[in-house]
Scaffold this active site. Sequence first.
Site, PDB file in Angstrom:
ATOM      1  N   GLY A 279      -7.510  24.571  98.990  1.00 58.94           N
ATOM      2  CA  GLY A 279      -8.773  23.989  99.450  1.00 58.94           C
ATOM      3  C   GLY A 279      -9.541  23.307  98.337  1.00 58.94           C
ATOM      4  O   GLY A 279      -8.965  22.769  97.380  1.00 58.94           O
ATOM      5  N   SER A 280     -10.864  23.393  98.438  1.00 53.88           N
ATOM      6  CA  SER A 280     -11.731  22.518  97.630  1.00 53.88           C
ATOM      7  C   SER A 280     -11.683  22.754  96.127  1.00 53.88           C
ATOM      8  O   SER A 280     -12.180  21.917  95.375  1.00 53.88           O
ATOM      9  CB  SER A 280     -13.174  22.648  98.123  1.00 53.88           C
ATOM     10  OG  SER A 280     -13.264  22.132  99.421  1.00 53.88           O
ATOM     11  N   VAL A 281     -11.133  23.867  95.660  1.00 57.34           N
ATOM     12  CA  VAL A 281     -11.009  24.025  94.210  1.00 57.34           C
ATOM     13  C   VAL A 281     -10.158  22.879  93.645  1.00 57.34           C
ATOM     14  O   VAL A 281     -10.276  22.520  92.478  1.00 57.34           O
ATOM     15  CB  VAL A 281     -10.390  25.387  93.809  1.00 57.34           C
ATOM     16  CG1 VAL A 281     -11.348  26.530  94.058  1.00 57.34           C
ATOM     17  CG2 VAL A 281      -9.069  25.627  94.518  1.00 57.34           C
TER      18      VAL A 281
ATOM     19  N   LYS B  97     -10.499  19.888  94.220  1.00 57.86           N
ATOM     20  CA  LYS B  97     -11.321  18.703  93.887  1.00 57.86           C
ATOM     21  C   LYS B  97     -11.562  18.611  92.388  1.00 57.86           C
ATOM     22  O   LYS B  97     -11.858  17.541  91.859  1.00 57.86           O
ATOM     23  CB  LYS B  97     -12.654  18.764  94.641  1.00 57.86           C
ATOM     24  CG  LYS B  97     -12.497  18.492  96.127  1.00 57.86           C
ATOM     25  CD  LYS B  97     -13.773  18.798  96.897  1.00 57.86           C
ATOM     26  CE  LYS B  97     -13.499  18.722  98.396  1.00 57.86           C
ATOM     27  NZ  LYS B  97     -14.466  19.466  99.182  1.00 57.86           N
TER      28      LYS B  97
END
Lengths: 104, 563
Positions: B289-291, B293
């Site tokens: 997921g967003s980690v 980014k």
Amino acid sequence: MRLLNIAAFCFAVASAFLLYSLNYETRRLEAHIQSQERAAQQAKSDIAVLKAERGHLSRPERIDPLARSQGLMPPRADQLVSPDLAAAIVPDSKASVRRVAESE
Amino acid sequence: MWLKANEMQRHATTEGLNAASDRRRRRAPIVNASLIGSALLVFTILGTQILSLGLSSSAHMSMSVSEPVATSFSRPDIIDRNGRLLATDVEAPSLFADPAIVIDRDEVVEKLITVLPDLNAAELRDALSDKSRRFVWIRRGLSPKVAQRIHDLGLPGLAFRKELRRAYPAGALAGHVLGFVNVDNKGMAGIEKYIDDAVGVDPVNSATLSTRAPVRLSLDAGIQYALEDELDTAVRRYKSEGAAGIVLDVKTGEIIASASLPRVEPSQPSATTDAKYADKITGGTFELGSVFKTLTIAMALDEGLATPSTVLDVREPLQAGRFTIRDFHSAGRPLTVAEVFTHSSNVGAGMLAQKAGPDRMHGFLQKLGMLTPIKTEAGAVTPPQLPARWEGAELITVSYGHGIAVAPLQFAVATASILNGGVSITPTMLKYKPGTNARATRLVTRETSSAMARLMRLNVMDTAGTGERADVPGFRVGGKTGTAELAENGRYDKSAVLSSFVAAFPMDDPHYLTFVLLFEPKGSSDTGGQRTASTNAAPVTARLIGRIAGQLGVAPMSVVATQ
């Protein structure tokens, strides 16, 4: 001639006795070595068990609750100060810190 | 006349006798010398034999009597980076039977069952029936207490033999990393297997302890316990199905702590064969997921595609074929790249990936080592699962950590490489020796590294940042949240999320990285019913760093400011 024969006989007897003594002494030393080796082996085994026991007793899982029950806890940021500030509060502390740092 | 002749004969005889006596007298020294020489030779030979026997080693003599047969292995100890014992060999009695002298096998079986209830009675009865056998193992590696109880049964035909048994004084601490050994004390997994493969073990047929130097790991038992304890608390608090975490030195690549819950007991590997006991740090891949980014924005900055102040219009969802990518909480206004990071905007990350294009995105992740299998001394890390193609929807989803599944360790190492000034590191379970990373290569510029450290710090400092609850006063924590739906049977399960938080500290010169993952956490009163990483993984990280920063020697801001 007779004297030489007697001397040779005595020499042979002395040699046989010496051989027997050496043999006996060797066996005695071997037994001693084996007993020492067994003792060393037993000591090593005991040390291994003691090391394991010390490791078991000092495991963090055991120490942490004990420490907390005594009111201890991990240091907060506000409990840590620089050596300079510590020296201002406790005059000899900077030298102590330096000594600890050097010893490490 | 006759008398004279007789006299002459007597004289001649006397002369002859005298001559013989003279000859004998002349020969005597030669004979004596020969005798003495022979005696000396014999005694010299005997003396030499005795001397050579005395000088020859007894070990050699015993070798000639019986050749030892290896039945077990003596292993070096395993210690943590500070010398605390994690694994060692101890002597333990093993029970065997001589069927030829067992009088009543049924009695033996029945009485043994009372002490060893899990013994296979039928199998043992069969083994004891075969009188041609003189040796049958019954149970190896008994505790002294159990051995005494068996001894007290007084059964003829049973005997004990001392063998080496692996002991783990810290119990399940770092169980996944340590691995385990089989009944012959041979390493089968983890560091134990590494010892067999690279360090060396010694075959023995008795309880002979190893004289090899201990294997010093990079792990710190105190930090490892703090990590496991905080994960335990998190599993209880958020009713998670599991948890995992890692603490990594970003400068050396040393793994200071690595934990996966539920734990495994190295001394009882057979009890933890279920898939849920697998090491989640190295033994599984996840869409994080967003980690992710963190990597996408580092790529955009390093490739010169954007700066932290570049503005992106993220108001409209992104369309990629039949997929619509939208933000979890839309800001409703254009965001700078820094805000894309702190607001965790999927649309913003997707726009940056589109701007880079497939080649640059793929090339950057390749450069960081995210696309190829890695390994540590504890074994191979599960290879990443990559998208079939790097265009369209896949390119966008990869930018925010979907459609690509990697092992948490692999992600942590890539992030550490960005934060440590931009150079590659090799993850290691062994204590760092200077020069190990001599072949480190530059992956991103120093400027990119500094900018990412600032963005991660901003994400924790800013009240609008998703990582606000990870802050620890004084220790300058920075980080990024990630909440990803877990995929099952090819479909995302909306009811099950993987919540994670990657953090580093102190952010003015990042030294340590933490990565905390919670599997299927539930909403609670603490989180206001939410199950996002900002409400669970972030505060777990804060508690962890607050607990370990002092132990790791990180100076708080008050100290840094005065120095």
